[in-house]
Scaffold this motif. Structure first.
Motif, PDB file in Angstrom:
ATOM      1  N   LEU A 195      30.696 -49.206  -4.176  1.00  0.00           N
ATOM      2  CA  LEU A 195      29.657 -49.779  -5.033  1.00  0.00           C
ATOM      3  C   LEU A 195      29.995 -51.215  -5.433  1.00  0.00           C
ATOM      4  O   LEU A 195      30.066 -51.562  -6.607  1.00  0.00           O
ATOM      5  N   VAL A 196      30.192 -52.051  -4.418  1.00  0.00           N
ATOM      6  CA  VAL A 196      30.478 -53.470  -4.635  1.00  0.00           C
ATOM      7  C   VAL A 196      29.254 -54.293  -4.227  1.00  0.00           C
ATOM      8  O   VAL A 196      28.486 -53.907  -3.346  1.00  0.00           O
ATOM      9  N   GLU A 197      29.079 -55.443  -4.863  1.00  0.00           N
ATOM     10  CA  GLU A 197      27.879 -56.252  -4.638  1.00  0.00           C
ATOM     11  C   GLU A 197      27.888 -56.967  -3.292  1.00  0.00           C
ATOM     12  O   GLU A 197      26.834 -57.160  -2.680  1.00  0.00           O
ATOM     13  N   SER A 198      29.050 -57.377  -2.819  1.00  0.00           N
ATOM     14  CA  SER A 198      29.130 -58.069  -1.534  1.00  0.00           C
ATOM     15  C   SER A 198      30.280 -57.498  -0.720  1.00  0.00           C
ATOM     16  O   SER A 198      31.256 -56.982  -1.277  1.00  0.00           O
ATOM     17  N   TYR A 199      30.145 -57.611   0.602  1.00  0.00           N
ATOM     18  CA  TYR A 199      31.146 -57.035   1.494  1.00  0.00           C
ATOM     19  C   TYR A 199      31.221 -57.907   2.731  1.00  0.00           C
ATOM     20  O   TYR A 199      30.228 -58.096   3.428  1.00  0.00           O
ATOM     21  N   GLN A 200      32.389 -58.442   3.007  1.00  0.00           N
ATOM     22  CA  GLN A 200      32.547 -59.418   4.075  1.00  0.00           C
ATOM     23  C   GLN A 200      33.257 -58.855   5.300  1.00  0.00           C
ATOM     24  O   GLN A 200      33.795 -59.603   6.096  1.00  0.00           O
ATOM     25  N   THR A 201      33.244 -57.526   5.470  1.00  0.00           N
ATOM     26  CA  THR A 201      33.987 -56.942   6.585  1.00  0.00           C
ATOM     27  C   THR A 201      33.405 -57.316   7.937  1.00  0.00           C
ATOM     28  O   THR A 201      34.081 -57.307   8.944  1.00  0.00           O
ATOM     29  N   GLY A 202      32.134 -57.629   7.977  1.00  0.00           N
ATOM     30  CA  GLY A 202      31.505 -57.998   9.237  1.00  0.00           C
ATOM     31  C   GLY A 202      30.110 -58.504   8.985  1.00  0.00           C
ATOM     32  O   GLY A 202      29.540 -58.329   7.910  1.00  0.00           O
ATOM     33  N   LYS A 203      29.545 -59.142   9.979  1.00  0.00           N
ATOM     34  CA  LYS A 203      28.213 -59.711   9.835  1.00  0.00           C
ATOM     35  C   LYS A 203      27.160 -58.659  10.170  1.00  0.00           C
ATOM     36  O   LYS A 203      27.199 -58.036  11.236  1.00  0.00           O
ATOM     37  N   ASP A 204      26.247 -58.452   9.269  1.00  0.00           N
ATOM     38  CA  ASP A 204      25.134 -57.524   9.475  1.00  0.00           C
ATOM     39  C   ASP A 204      24.392 -57.936  10.745  1.00  0.00           C
ATOM     40  O   ASP A 204      23.912 -59.060  10.862  1.00  0.00           O
ATOM     41  N   GLN A 205      24.273 -57.008  11.697  1.00  0.00           N
ATOM     42  CA  GLN A 205      23.613 -57.317  12.957  1.00  0.00           C
ATOM     43  C   GLN A 205      22.105 -57.482  12.812  1.00  0.00           C
ATOM     44  O   GLN A 205      21.473 -58.108  13.657  1.00  0.00           O
ATOM     45  N   ALA A 206      21.546 -56.904  11.780  1.00  0.00           N
ATOM     46  CA  ALA A 206      20.089 -56.925  11.632  1.00  0.00           C
ATOM     47  C   ALA A 206      19.705 -57.185  10.184  1.00  0.00           C
ATOM     48  O   ALA A 206      19.170 -56.318   9.504  1.00  0.00           O
ATOM     49  N   PRO A 207      19.946 -58.389   9.676  1.00  0.00           N
ATOM     50  CA  PRO A 207      19.680 -58.671   8.261  1.00  0.00           C
ATOM     51  C   PRO A 207      18.210 -58.561   7.890  1.00  0.00           C
ATOM     52  O   PRO A 207      17.880 -58.159   6.768  1.00  0.00           O
ATOM     53  N   GLU A 208      17.297 -58.919   8.799  1.00  0.00           N
ATOM     54  CA  GLU A 208      15.880 -58.799   8.483  1.00  0.00           C
ATOM     55  C   GLU A 208      15.482 -57.333   8.341  1.00  0.00           C
ATOM     56  O   GLU A 208      14.708 -56.970   7.445  1.00  0.00           O
ATOM     57  N   ALA A 209      16.028 -56.485   9.201  1.00  0.00           N
ATOM     58  CA  ALA A 209      15.758 -55.046   9.097  1.00  0.00           C
ATOM     59  C   ALA A 209      16.359 -54.484   7.816  1.00  0.00           C
ATOM     60  O   ALA A 209      15.759 -53.621   7.162  1.00  0.00           O
ATOM     61  N   THR A 210      17.528 -54.975   7.430  1.00  0.00           N
ATOM     62  CA  THR A 210      18.167 -54.513   6.197  1.00  0.00           C
ATOM     63  C   THR A 210      17.314 -54.843   4.982  1.00  0.00           C
ATOM     64  O   THR A 210      17.106 -53.998   4.102  1.00  0.00           O
ATOM     65  N   ALA A 211      16.790 -56.064   4.915  1.00  0.00           N
ATOM     66  CA  ALA A 211      15.916 -56.442   3.804  1.00  0.00           C
ATOM     67  C   ALA A 211      14.666 -55.575   3.782  1.00  0.00           C
ATOM     68  O   ALA A 211      14.200 -55.150   2.718  1.00  0.00           O
ATOM     69  N   PHE A 212      14.124 -55.291   4.957  1.00  0.00           N
ATOM     70  CA  PHE A 212      12.937 -54.452   5.086  1.00  0.00           C
ATOM     71  C   PHE A 212      13.227 -53.038   4.594  1.00  0.00           C
ATOM     72  O   PHE A 212      12.427 -52.434   3.869  1.00  0.00           O
ATOM     73  N   LEU A 213      14.390 -52.486   4.962  1.00  0.00           N
ATOM     74  CA  LEU A 213      14.771 -51.138   4.537  1.00  0.00           C
ATOM     75  C   LEU A 213      14.958 -51.054   3.028  1.00  0.00           C
ATOM     76  O   LEU A 213      14.589 -50.060   2.397  1.00  0.00           O
ATOM     77  N   LYS A 214      15.545 -52.069   2.438  1.00  0.00           N
ATOM     78  CA  LYS A 214      15.702 -52.081   0.980  1.00  0.00           C
ATOM     79  C   LYS A 214      14.357 -51.903   0.298  1.00  0.00           C
ATOM     80  O   LYS A 214      14.207 -51.111  -0.646  1.00  0.00           O
ATOM     81  N   GLU A 215      13.363 -52.647   0.781  1.00  0.00           N
ATOM     82  CA  GLU A 215      12.042 -52.579   0.172  1.00  0.00           C
ATOM     83  C   GLU A 215      11.349 -51.254   0.478  1.00  0.00           C
ATOM     84  O   GLU A 215      10.591 -50.739  -0.340  1.00  0.00           O
ATOM     85  N   LEU A 216      11.611 -50.685   1.662  1.00  0.00           N
ATOM     86  CA  LEU A 216      11.052 -49.390   2.008  1.00  0.00           C
ATOM     87  C   LEU A 216      11.555 -48.303   1.066  1.00  0.00           C
ATOM     88  O   LEU A 216      10.776 -47.492   0.551  1.00  0.00           O
ATOM     89  N   PHE A 217      12.843 -48.274   0.848  1.00  0.00           N
ATOM     90  CA  PHE A 217      13.428 -47.240   0.010  1.00  0.00           C
ATOM     91  C   PHE A 217      13.117 -47.435  -1.466  1.00  0.00           C
ATOM     92  O   PHE A 217      12.875 -46.453  -2.182  1.00  0.00           O
ATOM     93  N   VAL A 218      13.144 -48.672  -1.920  1.00  0.00           N
ATOM     94  CA  VAL A 218      12.886 -48.956  -3.334  1.00  0.00           C
ATOM     95  C   VAL A 218      11.949 -50.161  -3.432  1.00  0.00           C
ATOM     96  O   VAL A 218      12.391 -51.316  -3.453  1.00  0.00           O
ATOM     97  N   PRO A 219      10.635 -49.925  -3.447  1.00  0.00           N
ATOM     98  CA  PRO A 219       9.692 -51.031  -3.547  1.00  0.00           C
ATOM     99  C   PRO A 219       9.991 -51.924  -4.757  1.00  0.00           C
ATOM    100  O   PRO A 219      10.212 -51.447  -5.866  1.00  0.00           O
ATOM    101  N   GLY A 220      10.037 -53.235  -4.505  1.00  0.00           N
ATOM    102  CA  GLY A 220      10.335 -54.187  -5.555  1.00  0.00           C
ATOM    103  C   GLY A 220      11.794 -54.540  -5.679  1.00  0.00           C
ATOM    104  O   GLY A 220      12.159 -55.461  -6.418  1.00  0.00           O
ATOM    105  N   SER A 221      12.666 -53.856  -4.928  1.00  0.00           N
ATOM    106  CA  SER A 221      14.106 -54.081  -5.088  1.00  0.00           C
ATOM    107  C   SER A 221      14.593 -55.375  -4.451  1.00  0.00           C
ATOM    108  O   SER A 221      15.704 -55.818  -4.731  1.00  0.00           O
ATOM    109  N   THR A 222      13.768 -55.991  -3.611  1.00  0.00           N
ATOM    110  CA  THR A 222      14.189 -57.238  -2.978  1.00  0.00           C
ATOM    111  C   THR A 222      13.650 -58.464  -3.702  1.00  0.00           C
ATOM    112  O   THR A 222      13.883 -59.579  -3.273  1.00  0.00           O
ATOM    113  N   LYS A 223      12.922 -58.258  -4.790  1.00  0.00           N
ATOM    114  CA  LYS A 223      12.343 -59.398  -5.496  1.00  0.00           C
ATOM    115  C   LYS A 223      13.319 -59.971  -6.500  1.00  0.00           C
ATOM    116  O   LYS A 223      14.222 -59.279  -6.967  1.00  0.00           O
TER     117      LYS A 223
END
Length: 223
Positions: A195-223
């Motif tokens: 439960l850490v805010e940032s994690y630098q172990t590797g580069k997210d291969q699909a950051p746009e999909a990750t942002a999309f998933l955040k909003e799918l699971f919790v609408p408004g969470s990316t604002k």
């Protein structure tokens, strides 16, 4: 977060399935081109917990071949997931009075008692959450899938994130998306990525999909 294939129309189609399910009526649909299909398939694969999300074709859609870009999503629990779900019920019920943060911490520690990290090894949900002697050998993907399963059973939003060589989780707790890497915690012997805010172990291969998933699971969470 609505960019490229990750459109508002795709969001609406998947959200209807997440909220309403697919029983009795065909879910909302959108159009996904052949070129984009692989990216969307990977997107919904990252969502699987207790339910498996898949490309849905209505039974009465007999001339589907005429509409190859038609895309809807089904959400069903695989039959072989009932036994694992029953197996984890004592853990789910035993943490029911905890906060979501405390529950995720407990799930992390529980998975660490079931699995032992070994590169290249896989332990599926039906193996992990079943009676077995000793710890099962497993790599990062198995740990991440196990946490998704437990969080889904507890109604805590969770999905996977991957770099080229590693997989971990994002979990929604305390009003924010936080990183959890159960495999790293197990391998290191300490909960350094819990439960850490940032994690630098590797580069997210699909950051746009990750942002999309955040909003799918919790609408408004990316604002």
């Amino acid at each position: 977060m609505f960019t490229g294939v990750y459109s508002r129309e795709l969001y609406n189609a998947i959200r209807q399935t997440m909220v309403d399910g697919t029983s009795g009526t065909a879910p909302a649909y959108t159009q996904v081109s052949k070129e984009d299909y692989s990216a969307v398939k990977k997107l919904i694969g990252r969502m699987e917990g207790v339910l498996r999300y898949e490309h849905h074709v209505p039974q009465n859609f007999t001339d589907y071949w005429r509409y190859l870009d038609y895309f809807a999503v089904s959400a069903e629990m695989p039959e072989n997931y009932q036994a694992p779900l029953d197996f984890v019920q004592p853990v789910i019920e035993g943490t029911a009075e905890m906060t979501d943060r405390e529950r995720v911490e407990a799930f992390n520690d529980y998975i660490r008692t079931l699995l032992a990290y070994q590169k290249g090894k896989t332990a599926g949900i039906t193996q992990t959450f079943a009676p077995h002697a000793g710890e099962l050998k497993a790599a990062c993907g198995s740990y991440a899938r196990a946490l998704k399963f437990l969080c889904a059973a507890a109604d805590i939003p969770c999905f996977t994130v991957s770099s080229k060589t590693h997989t971990w989780n994002l979990v929604y707790v305390d009003g924010q998306w936080l990183h959890v890497d159960v495999s790293a915690n197990d391998l290191s012997g300490r909960n350094g990525v819990l439960l850490v805010e940032s994690y630098q172990t590797g580069k997210d291969q699909a950051p746009e999909a990750t942002a999309f998933l955040k909003e799918l699971f919790v609408p408004g969470s990316t604002k």
